[in-house]
Design a protein around this motif. Structure first.
Motif, PDB file in Angstrom:
ATOM      1  N   UNK A   1     -65.429  43.523  54.690  1.00  0.00           N
ATOM      2  CA  UNK A   1     -64.281  42.683  55.006  1.00  0.00           C
ATOM      3  C   UNK A   1     -64.053  41.718  53.850  1.00  0.00           C
ATOM      4  N   UNK A   2     -62.844  41.687  53.304  1.00  0.00           N
ATOM      5  CA  UNK A   2     -62.510  40.775  52.213  1.00  0.00           C
ATOM      6  C   UNK A   2     -61.253  39.998  52.566  1.00  0.00           C
ATOM      7  N   UNK A   3     -61.247  38.711  52.212  1.00  0.00           N
ATOM      8  CA  UNK A   3     -60.169  37.805  52.591  1.00  0.00           C
ATOM      9  C   UNK A   3     -59.701  37.008  51.378  1.00  0.00           C
ATOM     10  N   UNK A   4     -58.392  36.861  51.209  1.00  0.00           N
ATOM     11  CA  UNK A   4     -57.885  35.844  50.307  1.00  0.00           C
ATOM     12  C   UNK A   4     -58.001  34.507  51.037  1.00  0.00           C
ATOM     13  N   UNK A   5     -57.775  33.424  50.345  1.00  0.00           N
ATOM     14  CA  UNK A   5     -57.806  32.108  51.001  1.00  0.00           C
ATOM     15  C   UNK A   5     -56.762  32.082  52.124  1.00  0.00           C
ATOM     16  N   UNK A   6     -57.191  31.742  53.323  1.00  0.00           N
ATOM     17  CA  UNK A   6     -56.294  31.733  54.464  1.00  0.00           C
ATOM     18  C   UNK A   6     -56.101  33.089  55.122  1.00  0.00           C
ATOM     19  N   UNK A   7     -56.758  34.125  54.611  1.00  0.00           N
ATOM     20  CA  UNK A   7     -56.599  35.467  55.171  1.00  0.00           C
ATOM     21  C   UNK A   7     -57.159  35.577  56.582  1.00  0.00           C
ATOM     22  N   UNK A   8     -56.532  36.416  57.374  1.00  0.00           N
ATOM     23  CA  UNK A   8     -56.893  36.550  58.789  1.00  0.00           C
ATOM     24  C   UNK A   8     -57.035  38.013  59.184  1.00  0.00           C
ATOM     25  N   UNK A   9     -58.136  38.348  59.855  1.00  0.00           N
ATOM     26  CA  UNK A   9     -58.208  39.588  60.633  1.00  0.00           C
ATOM     27  C   UNK A   9     -57.828  39.179  62.046  1.00  0.00           C
TER      28      UNK A   9
END
Length: 213
Positions: free
Chosen positions: A98-106
């Motif tokens: 799981x990878x997220x940018x800043x503020x990213x949401x699953x």
């Protein structure tokens, strides 16, 4: 690399516990590498034993993440499921990066056939789940912490740190299923009257969101 290896050591160690509660049946042979060339409904036959190699039991796809900025919610999920990792077949679990940018949401979703174990390798995630009594269990988790989402319950992960975040997940089913809550209801053909009453929306608000896809 050390963090990556430690992550998988933790995930692998968890398997003895997760397998007890696995939603998949116990295997009746040493292994059954999926023969992806001959799918049968929701199942795969075993690859002929003579054609099985060590490469069937190794998957390198989690080393390099997909670009999370390309996703609609600022996230990317890189799966290691039976379709990409045939050696998982009949073993009762699957992996994902799981990878997220800043503020990213699953966004809120469920896995109807699996519990999920998540180990954070970078950043800070606000994550949790909601039980059948509608009680939320959630807080901010940081690098090195582990969380568990019980089977079938609604859960989510939101990057609340500064900069990107990453985590690794293991699920105790080779086909855990994935159902996102909002798209399952809005834009799926459910009558607007049902959506208005269920989500306490007035007619104007429903026009904005009820047909969203």
């Amino acid at each position: 690399m050390a963090t990556f290896l430690f992550c998988f050591a933790v995930l692998y160690a968890s398997m003895s516990t997760l397998q007890v509660l696995s939603s998949n049946p116990d295997p009746v042979r040493d292994f059954c590498v999926a023969d992806l060339d001959y799918p049968q409904l929701n199942e795969y036959p075993c690859k002929p034993y003579a054609n099985v190699t060590i490469d069937d039991f190794v998957f390198s796809g989690l080393l390099t993440p997909a670009d999370p900025s390309l996703g609609p919610s600022g996230t990317s999920v890189t799966p290691a499921f039976v379709e990409t990792f045939p050696g998982l077949h009949t073993q009762g679990f699957a992996f994902a990066r799981l990878d997220f940018v800043e503020g990213g949401l699953i966004p809120p979703h469920t896995h109807p056939r699996a519990s999920e174990f998540v180990y954070i390798t970078r950043g800070r995630l606000y994550a949790g789940f909601i039980d059948t009594a509608n009680r939320a269990f959630a807080r901010v988790y940081s690098k090195g912490e582990v969380m568990i989402f019980p089977r079938g319950l609604i859960h989510w992960q939101l990057n609340v740190g500064e900069g990107p975040a990453s985590a690794f997940a293991v699920l105790n089913s080779e086909k855990p299923g994935f159902q996102t809550i909002a798209p399952s209801m809005f834009g799926s053909g459910v009558a607007e009257e049902v959506l208005q009453k269920a989500f306490r929306l007035d007619e104007q608000a429903c026009r904005r969101v009820c047909s969203h896809r």
